[in-house]
Design a protein around this motif. Sequence first.
Motif, PDB file in Angstrom:
ATOM      1  N   LEU B  26       0.993  -1.374   0.076  1.00  0.00           N
ATOM      2  CA  LEU B  26       0.023  -0.278   0.318  1.00  0.00           C
ATOM      3  C   LEU B  26       0.988   1.173  -0.209  1.00  0.00           C
ATOM      4  N   PHE B  27       1.541   1.355   0.939  1.00  0.00           N
ATOM      5  CA  PHE B  27       3.095   2.603   0.741  1.00  0.00           C
ATOM      6  C   PHE B  27       3.606   2.830  -0.380  1.00  0.00           C
ATOM      7  N   SER B  29       2.653   1.853  -3.547  1.00  0.00           N
ATOM      8  CA  SER B  29       1.674   2.096  -4.383  1.00  0.00           C
ATOM      9  C   SER B  29       1.242   3.628  -3.839  1.00  0.00           C
ATOM     10  N   PHE B  30       1.670   4.132  -2.905  1.00  0.00           N
ATOM     11  CA  PHE B  30       0.829   5.091  -2.821  1.00  0.00           C
ATOM     12  C   PHE B  30       1.769   6.900  -3.063  1.00  0.00           C
ATOM     13  N   TYR B  33       1.498   6.432  -7.050  1.00  0.00           N
ATOM     14  CA  TYR B  33       0.820   7.071  -7.522  1.00  0.00           C
ATOM     15  C   TYR B  33       0.859   8.500  -7.497  1.00  0.00           C
ATOM     16  N   ARG B  34       1.172   9.743  -6.456  1.00  0.00           N
ATOM     17  CA  ARG B  34       1.598  10.367  -6.024  1.00  0.00           C
ATOM     18  C   ARG B  34       2.872  11.054  -6.613  1.00  0.00           C
TER      19      ARG B  34
END
Lengths: 237, 352
Positions: B26-27, B29-30, B33-34
């Motif tokens: 998740l980390f 990916s985030f 994404y940013r």
Amino acid sequence: MSDASTTARSGILLVEDDPRVSGSLVRGLGEAGYVVSVTATLGEAHAQLDSQTPALVILDLGLPDGDGVQVLRRLRQEGARVPVIILTARDSVVQRVAGLDEGADDYLAKPFSFPELLARVRARLRTARQEAEAFVLQVGDLEIDRLARRVRRGGRGIELTAREFDLLAYLAANAGFPVSRDMLTRDVWHVSSRATSMDKIIDVHMSHLREKLEGGSDRRLIHTLRGIGFMLSETAP
Amino acid sequence: MKIRLHYRAFIYQAILLVAFVLVQLLFFSFIEYRDWRDNHREETLAENLEEVVDVTAMNLLLLPLMLALVWWFSRRIINPVRRIADTAAGIGKGRFDERIDTRSMPDDDMRHLAETLNAAFEHYTSAVHRLRRFSGDASHQIRTPIAAMRATGEVAVSRPRSAEDYRTAIGDMLAELERLSFMVEQLLQLSRLDAGTLRERFRPFLAAEVVRQSAQVYAPLCEDAGITLECQVEPGIEVPGIEALACELLNNLLDNAIRHTPRGGTIRIGVSRADNGIRFYVHDSGEGIPTEFAETIFERFSQIPGSRHGGAGLGLALAADIAAVHGGRLAVANPGCHGARFEWTLPLPAKS
């Protein structure tokens, strides 16, 4: 035995459920001149007390139908001043204090020696009759002055150590009756524990005392009763 | 439902591991994404997330290996616990000689636990052995007077005799009964001391007084046995305890000393202050206590082989128990030397 004959009329109530114990006690006390009635239960004891008040009660605490203390409690509630001697196999200090608190006059832990019980019975009946204890005791030609702590035999003064005197005075107070080693340990040496043997010490004092009392004379005063103890008496048992 | 400890450890660690992988996913990916939103709008998001997919794939590939490691690790950590449980179960079933094998254990908390338990097992086992020996000895010692009484009685009634003979026989039986009764009293006294309820009855008493009393009682016996009794006391020391018991302790020591001191010998009894406490002593001039018996003579029914001086061997045990009840210790101060010296040392609360 003048003591025994004067107490022949005094009935003793023995509350004890073990027939082996009560059988021997009835016989022994009977031979000492006491009239003894036996009850084995609390109920019987109460019934017996309803009909007559004995001169002395010997009470076993562990009865089949309850605690013997109830007999004692009842006697004291009724205001009866009958002397009560408790017999019990429980010997903890707490039990002892509890028994005495309820108004018992004396307390004997089983196994006790018969001479000891007999001595207690005599002492209790004596106090019950408010008889003053004599200052001067006499056994044959032996004279013991308990106040001045002097001993004479046949007019001749005898020097004794303090302990020897206490021992002789104790024997004389029980003259004609056997005195057990347990009694001497507790009453003369003031050792309460029965787990320390005083036998040899008692023997040494006894032999010194004999030497001083009987030296030169062939008439024995202190008799050894094997397995029982000692007896001060003019005549051999 | 019963779950084995190492399964549980494995499951916890596996959950942690999977959670770690998920959080990482998740980390990453985030962050990716940013990065895509702010700087790489020209590329597609999927292209930008390729690295994340790679890392995740690698993580998933490694996961079984990690889980296997975790499995092995949990077993290894929990194994000593199983060994401890097995040993305890064995001892519970009466295999008193079993101990936890600590040789292969690393020097850590678990090993410390195992060693502590081993020491406790040792203590327990020796207590059990002592108790067994005690009841064996007690029955043996009780049998002796019973046998004597029985023989005397049986012989006495086997044929008609004079009243005097009967009287002697009954007297002999009563004397044996007395011995038996005395032993029972000693055993009762020992169990009373064991009960440990005596502290409530503690009252301060004068040490010198107890020593003097005891010496006074035994002086005539010493004189008769041709033994010199010397008494040396330091006055004014107060001890919290039960005076009658302290007296009993000293009486037992004196009784023992007299039995082992030859005619012409000397017994010294006394009390003095010692470093932050007090010391009672009874010192005889007998043969002394061999070193190997310095501890065991205080055990119930113990006898030094070859030295029969009467007594069932309970007197010193009683004395030692009385010393312990008072928070002190009774010991032979000079094992192996001629003339035994028994010392009762007792710490005293500091005077405020």
